[in-house]
Design a protein around this motif. Structure first.
Motif, PDB file in Angstrom:
ATOM      1  N   PHE A   1       0.736  -1.117   0.016  1.00 43.14           N
ATOM      2  CA  PHE A   1      -0.045  -0.002   0.104  1.00 43.14           C
ATOM      3  C   PHE A   1       0.921   1.291  -0.103  1.00 43.14           C
ATOM      4  O   PHE A   1       1.651   1.248   0.638  1.00 43.14           O
ATOM      5  CB  PHE A   1      -0.867  -0.048   1.368  1.00 43.14           C
ATOM      6  N   SER A   2       0.315   2.272  -0.748  1.00 44.80           N
ATOM      7  CA  SER A   2       1.171   3.668  -0.799  1.00 44.80           C
ATOM      8  C   SER A   2       0.149   4.615  -0.078  1.00 44.80           C
ATOM      9  O   SER A   2      -0.825   4.368   0.077  1.00 44.80           O
ATOM     10  CB  SER A   2       1.579   3.993  -2.323  1.00 44.80           C
ATOM     11  N   ARG A   3       0.967   5.858   0.131  1.00 41.65           N
ATOM     12  CA  ARG A   3       0.178   6.731   0.843  1.00 41.65           C
ATOM     13  C   ARG A   3      -0.370   7.581  -0.142  1.00 41.65           C
ATOM     14  O   ARG A   3      -0.070   8.623  -0.477  1.00 41.65           O
ATOM     15  CB  ARG A   3       1.192   7.672   1.579  1.00 41.65           C
ATOM     16  N   LEU A   4      -1.579   7.057  -0.633  1.00 43.46           N
ATOM     17  CA  LEU A   4      -2.399   7.869  -1.683  1.00 43.46           C
ATOM     18  C   LEU A   4      -2.943   9.181  -1.310  1.00 43.46           C
ATOM     19  O   LEU A   4      -3.263   9.256  -0.074  1.00 43.46           O
ATOM     20  CB  LEU A   4      -3.597   6.811  -2.123  1.00 43.46           C
ATOM     21  N   GLY A   5      -2.904  10.004  -1.996  1.00 39.29           N
ATOM     22  CA  GLY A   5      -3.367  11.511  -1.803  1.00 39.29           C
ATOM     23  C   GLY A   5      -4.806  11.609  -1.384  1.00 39.29           C
ATOM     24  O   GLY A   5      -5.330  12.209  -1.926  1.00 39.29           O
ATOM     25  N   ALA A   6      -5.228  11.078   0.020  1.00 41.38           N
ATOM     26  CA  ALA A   6      -6.806  11.250   0.069  1.00 41.38           C
ATOM     27  C   ALA A   6      -6.852  11.483   1.591  1.00 41.38           C
ATOM     28  O   ALA A   6      -6.089  10.772   2.316  1.00 41.38           O
ATOM     29  CB  ALA A   6      -7.525  10.223  -0.631  1.00 41.38           C
ATOM     30  N   GLY A   7      -7.991  12.196   2.241  1.00 37.92           N
ATOM     31  CA  GLY A   7      -8.381  12.050   3.728  1.00 37.92           C
ATOM     32  C   GLY A   7      -9.744  11.141   3.692  1.00 37.92           C
ATOM     33  O   GLY A   7     -10.165  10.570   2.546  1.00 37.92           O
ATOM     34  N   ILE A   8     -10.034  11.179   4.814  1.00 36.30           N
ATOM     35  CA  ILE A   8     -11.123  10.493   5.283  1.00 36.30           C
ATOM     36  C   ILE A   8     -11.764  10.742   6.415  1.00 36.30           C
ATOM     37  O   ILE A   8     -10.940  11.128   7.584  1.00 36.30           O
ATOM     38  CB  ILE A   8     -10.805   8.675   5.204  1.00 36.30           C
ATOM     39  N   HIS A   9     -12.989  10.534   6.725  1.00 38.56           N
ATOM     40  CA  HIS A   9     -13.577  10.841   8.118  1.00 38.56           C
ATOM     41  C   HIS A   9     -13.768   9.460   8.576  1.00 38.56           C
ATOM     42  O   HIS A   9     -14.370   8.737   8.076  1.00 38.56           O
ATOM     43  CB  HIS A   9     -15.107  11.553   7.984  1.00 38.56           C
ATOM     44  N   MET A  10     -13.634   9.457   9.987  1.00 38.49           N
ATOM     45  CA  MET A  10     -13.924   8.155  10.717  1.00 38.49           C
ATOM     46  C   MET A  10     -14.853   8.766  11.886  1.00 38.49           C
ATOM     47  O   MET A  10     -14.431   9.169  12.826  1.00 38.49           O
ATOM     48  CB  MET A  10     -12.660   7.553  11.306  1.00 38.49           C
ATOM     49  N   GLY A  11     -15.944   8.471  11.922  1.00 41.58           N
ATOM     50  CA  GLY A  11     -17.086   9.162  12.840  1.00 41.58           C
ATOM     51  C   GLY A  11     -16.914   8.280  14.249  1.00 41.58           C
ATOM     52  O   GLY A  11     -16.280   7.232  14.178  1.00 41.58           O
TER      53      GLY A  11
ATOM     54  N   CYS B   1     -13.218  11.876  13.985  1.00 31.93           N
ATOM     55  CA  CYS B   1     -11.728  12.165  13.278  1.00 31.93           C
ATOM     56  C   CYS B   1     -11.695  12.395  12.159  1.00 31.93           C
ATOM     57  O   CYS B   1     -12.649  11.590  11.272  1.00 31.93           O
ATOM     58  CB  CYS B   1     -10.933  10.975  13.654  1.00 31.93           C
ATOM     59  N   THR B   2     -10.771  13.168  11.367  1.00 34.07           N
ATOM     60  CA  THR B   2     -10.592  13.131   9.996  1.00 34.07           C
ATOM     61  C   THR B   2      -9.007  13.158   9.889  1.00 34.07           C
ATOM     62  O   THR B   2      -8.179  13.398  10.550  1.00 34.07           O
ATOM     63  CB  THR B   2     -10.777  14.698   9.240  1.00 34.07           C
ATOM     64  N   VAL B   3      -8.679  12.192   8.913  1.00 39.05           N
ATOM     65  CA  VAL B   3      -7.190  11.613   8.915  1.00 39.05           C
ATOM     66  C   VAL B   3      -6.861  11.194   7.235  1.00 39.05           C
ATOM     67  O   VAL B   3      -7.614  11.217   6.461  1.00 39.05           O
ATOM     68  CB  VAL B   3      -7.378  10.293   9.683  1.00 39.05           C
ATOM     69  N   HIS B   4      -5.559  11.161   7.249  1.00 40.70           N
ATOM     70  CA  HIS B   4      -5.263  10.624   5.996  1.00 40.70           C
ATOM     71  C   HIS B   4      -5.528   9.345   5.941  1.00 40.70           C
ATOM     72  O   HIS B   4      -4.848   8.387   6.748  1.00 40.70           O
ATOM     73  CB  HIS B   4      -3.671  10.727   6.109  1.00 40.70           C
ATOM     74  N   ARG B   5      -5.888   8.835   4.746  1.00 42.05           N
ATOM     75  CA  ARG B   5      -6.526   7.612   4.610  1.00 42.05           C
ATOM     76  C   ARG B   5      -5.374   6.411   4.486  1.00 42.05           C
ATOM     77  O   ARG B   5      -5.594   5.485   5.264  1.00 42.05           O
ATOM     78  CB  ARG B   5      -6.950   7.332   2.923  1.00 42.05           C
ATOM     79  N   GLY B   6      -4.164   6.924   4.061  1.00 41.93           N
ATOM     80  CA  GLY B   6      -2.915   5.879   3.918  1.00 41.93           C
ATOM     81  C   GLY B   6      -2.420   5.676   5.294  1.00 41.93           C
ATOM     82  O   GLY B   6      -2.118   4.809   5.607  1.00 41.93           O
ATOM     83  N   ASP B   7      -2.719   6.828   6.294  1.00 49.50           N
ATOM     84  CA  ASP B   7      -1.934   6.754   7.752  1.00 49.50           C
ATOM     85  C   ASP B   7      -3.021   5.510   8.425  1.00 49.50           C
ATOM     86  O   ASP B   7      -2.777   4.785   9.127  1.00 49.50           O
ATOM     87  CB  ASP B   7      -2.062   7.775   8.611  1.00 49.50           C
ATOM     88  N   LEU B   8      -4.457   5.888   8.222  1.00 55.45           N
ATOM     89  CA  LEU B   8      -5.379   4.980   8.576  1.00 55.45           C
ATOM     90  C   LEU B   8      -5.085   3.689   8.135  1.00 55.45           C
ATOM     91  O   LEU B   8      -5.107   2.813   9.368  1.00 55.45           O
ATOM     92  CB  LEU B   8      -6.657   5.455   8.250  1.00 55.45           C
ATOM     93  N   GLN B   9      -4.946   3.389   6.863  1.00 59.37           N
ATOM     94  CA  GLN B   9      -4.940   1.858   6.533  1.00 59.37           C
ATOM     95  C   GLN B   9      -3.589   1.300   7.127  1.00 59.37           C
ATOM     96  O   GLN B   9      -3.576   0.016   7.484  1.00 59.37           O
ATOM     97  CB  GLN B   9      -4.711   2.148   4.944  1.00 59.37           C
ATOM     98  N   GLY B  10      -2.618   2.112   7.325  1.00 62.08           N
ATOM     99  CA  GLY B  10      -1.395   1.516   7.999  1.00 62.08           C
ATOM    100  C   GLY B  10      -1.614   1.170   9.340  1.00 62.08           C
ATOM    101  O   GLY B  10      -1.284  -0.164   9.784  1.00 62.08           O
ATOM    102  N   ILE B  11      -2.357   1.783  10.174  1.00 64.91           N
ATOM    103  CA  ILE B  11      -2.662   1.463  11.525  1.00 64.91           C
ATOM    104  C   ILE B  11      -3.410   0.282  11.606  1.00 64.91           C
ATOM    105  O   ILE B  11      -3.387  -0.656  12.434  1.00 64.91           O
ATOM    106  CB  ILE B  11      -3.460   2.799  12.218  1.00 64.91           C
ATOM    107  N   GLN B  12      -4.570  -0.028  10.416  1.00 65.42           N
ATOM    108  CA  GLN B  12      -5.359  -0.964  10.496  1.00 65.42           C
ATOM    109  C   GLN B  12      -4.355  -2.360  10.113  1.00 65.42           C
ATOM    110  O   GLN B  12      -4.766  -3.342  10.887  1.00 65.42           O
ATOM    111  CB  GLN B  12      -6.452  -0.733   9.516  1.00 65.42           C
ATOM    112  N   CYS B  13      -3.739  -2.097   9.441  1.00 65.75           N
ATOM    113  CA  CYS B  13      -3.090  -3.377   8.826  1.00 65.75           C
ATOM    114  C   CYS B  13      -1.924  -3.762  10.138  1.00 65.75           C
ATOM    115  O   CYS B  13      -2.009  -5.064  10.229  1.00 65.75           O
ATOM    116  CB  CYS B  13      -2.244  -2.925   7.591  1.00 65.75           C
ATOM    117  N   ASP B  14      -1.261  -2.954  10.585  1.00 67.51           N
ATOM    118  CA  ASP B  14      -0.556  -3.340  11.814  1.00 67.51           C
ATOM    119  C   ASP B  14      -1.412  -3.969  12.932  1.00 67.51           C
ATOM    120  O   ASP B  14      -0.534  -4.589  13.900  1.00 67.51           O
ATOM    121  CB  ASP B  14      -0.026  -1.861  12.374  1.00 67.51           C
ATOM    122  N   ALA B  15      -2.581  -3.631  13.018  1.00 66.63           N
ATOM    123  CA  ALA B  15      -3.423  -4.351  14.000  1.00 66.63           C
ATOM    124  C   ALA B  15      -3.594  -5.974  13.860  1.00 66.63           C
ATOM    125  O   ALA B  15      -4.114  -6.644  14.468  1.00 66.63           O
ATOM    126  CB  ALA B  15      -4.806  -3.881  14.071  1.00 66.63           C
TER     127      ALA B  15
END
Ligand code: FAD
Length: 378
Positions: free
Chosen positions: A40-50, A100-114
């Motif tokens: 996975f690369s750090r694709l240029g996008a954000g995301i809301h996590m309610g 939360c509003t966050v970078h999608r790639g950063d979020l995905q990294g945390i999820q995969c590390d779990a």
């Protein structure tokens, strides 16, 4: 309860699949996740996590981490895209967890590390599934194969697992595209303008959603919804340009003009959806997230619904054990279909939070506090 020996395969390590894997592993199941991408690369996008999602993240021990790297807006503002007048000021606090509003790639990294080490397999593109009634054979493009007792299709809008269940059918192009750009906050300092934490600018037929993607608020992000008659490309997205953005948002508010002027790189994405599916599972195969109920992204709840699916599926499998997967899948659908379909409908309509309203039904929802409905009651 599970004896922890049954083999669960998840296809797709996107926003729903990775969380499904982590939740199921925390519940003691034997789970492997297969992802087509080589990495996975750090694709240029954000995301809301309610808050509805953060409550689920607490179960896999990543809530604090996600909150710590996110921007945590106190309000969602809806403003007229031309005059700047406020249509709504929606509080984002008071729903039992942080918004939360966050970078999608950063979020995905945390999820995969779990996920447990060694259980996420990259470069595994599913090509064929054979549910022979006793177990499932899963074949990948690289010539390898594995067997599992059940398979979770978390493989997104063009899901191969969905195709196996329901036949090949392209998703519907909605007639809209979304432009996405990340902007360094440094570039915005020169303007005598206020860049709010979380604001949606609404025009008569288009909008721009804007928010920070980091706790430091050093990265600002916009994503649009703009009518576009046909999607003529084969790729997931194409480059756009500052010129195109100026032309799409001509006459719009000075904040929007400043954002476009500060844009280095912007991409354009087609927005697809599907009608609600007639079934969510068959035999040993079950779907979640965009594989099951893709939607236009205008409520910022598409990934949230994938993650809620993951949590409910885990809860149902914990009730029944994998050997009784048919009951678990029936319970899962009975407890997810109404909510996912409601969110899909409101998101596609693009009316959410335009005017002052109470979003408790979305953000206040605590999946673990809901009594499980039986299949018959649903
Ligand atoms: P995906 O995240 O798409 O993951 C599917 C995964 O499966 C991918 O990693 C893919 O590579 C893999 N895969 C596919 N086929 C195969 C195969 N054959 N074999 C193996 N692996 C495979 N949602 C929100 O909640 N908040 C937002 O703010 C938000 N903003 C959005 C903005 C835009 C412009 C768009 C387009 C969407 C937005 N969404 C948002 C929606 C969100 O992105 C999706 O709903 C979410 O990603 C769905 O998660 P998923 O796990 O079901 O699918």
């Amino acid at each position: 309860m599970s004896n922890g020996k049954e083999r669960i395969a998840i296809i797709g390590a996107g926003l729903g699949g990775a969380v499904a894997g982590a939740l199921l592993q925390h519940a003691g199941f034997d789970v492997n996740v297969y992802e087509q991408a080589p990495s996975f690369s750090r694709l240029g996008a954000g995301i809301h996590m309610g808050p509805n999602v953060i409550k689920i993240f607490e179960r896999i021990g990543v809530a604090e981490k996600v909150v710590s790297i996110s921007s945590t807006p106190s309000h969602w503002f809806s403003r007229d895209g031309i005059s700047g007048d406020y249509r709504s000021r929606i509080p984002l606090e008071g729903y039992g967890a942080t918004y939360c509003t966050v970078h999608r790639g950063d979020l995905q990294g945390i999820q995969c590390d779990a996920l447990q080490p060694g259980t996420l397999h990259f470069g595994k593109k599913l090509t064929r599934i054979d549910d022979n009634g006793t177990d499932v054979l899963i074949e990948f493009e690289d010539g390898t194969s594995v067997r599992a007792d059940i398979v979770v299709g978390a493989d997104g809008i063009n899901s191969r697992v969905r195709e196996t269940l329901l036949g090949a059918e392209k998703p519907n192009y909605s007639g809209w595209v979304g432009h996405r750009a990340l902007i360094s906050s440094d570039k915005l300092r020169k303007y005598d303008l206020t860049f709010e934490d979380c604001v949606k600018w609404w025009g008569p037929d288009r909008h721009m959603m804007v928010y920070y993607t980091t706790a430091r608020r050093d990265e600002y992000y916009y994503v649009t919804g703009v009518p576009h008659p046909a999607w003529e490309f084969d790729t997931a997205f194409v480059p756009s340009s500052r010129e195109e953005m100026f032309s799409e948002f001509e006459g719009y508010h000075p904040v929007i003009q400043a954002l476009i002027e500060s844009t280095d790189e912007v991409t354009k994405w087609p927005l697809f959806n599907r009608n609600p599916l007639p079934l969510w599972s068959r035999g040993r195969l079950v779907l979640l997230g965009d594989a099951c109920h893709p939607m236009k992204p205008h409520m910022a709840q598409g990934a949230a619904m994938a993650i809620e699916d993951a949590a409910m599926l885990t809860r149902c499998l914990q009730e029944t054990g994998v050997n009784n997967f048919a009951t678990a899948f029936g319970l899962y659908e009975a407890n997810r279909r109404d909510r996912a379909t409601r969110v899909q409908t409101v998101s596609n309509a693009n009316t959410f939070l335009l005017d002052q309203e109470d979003p408790s039904w979305v953000y206040g929802y605590d999946l673990y506090a809901e009594p499980l409905k039986s299949e018959k009651a649903a």
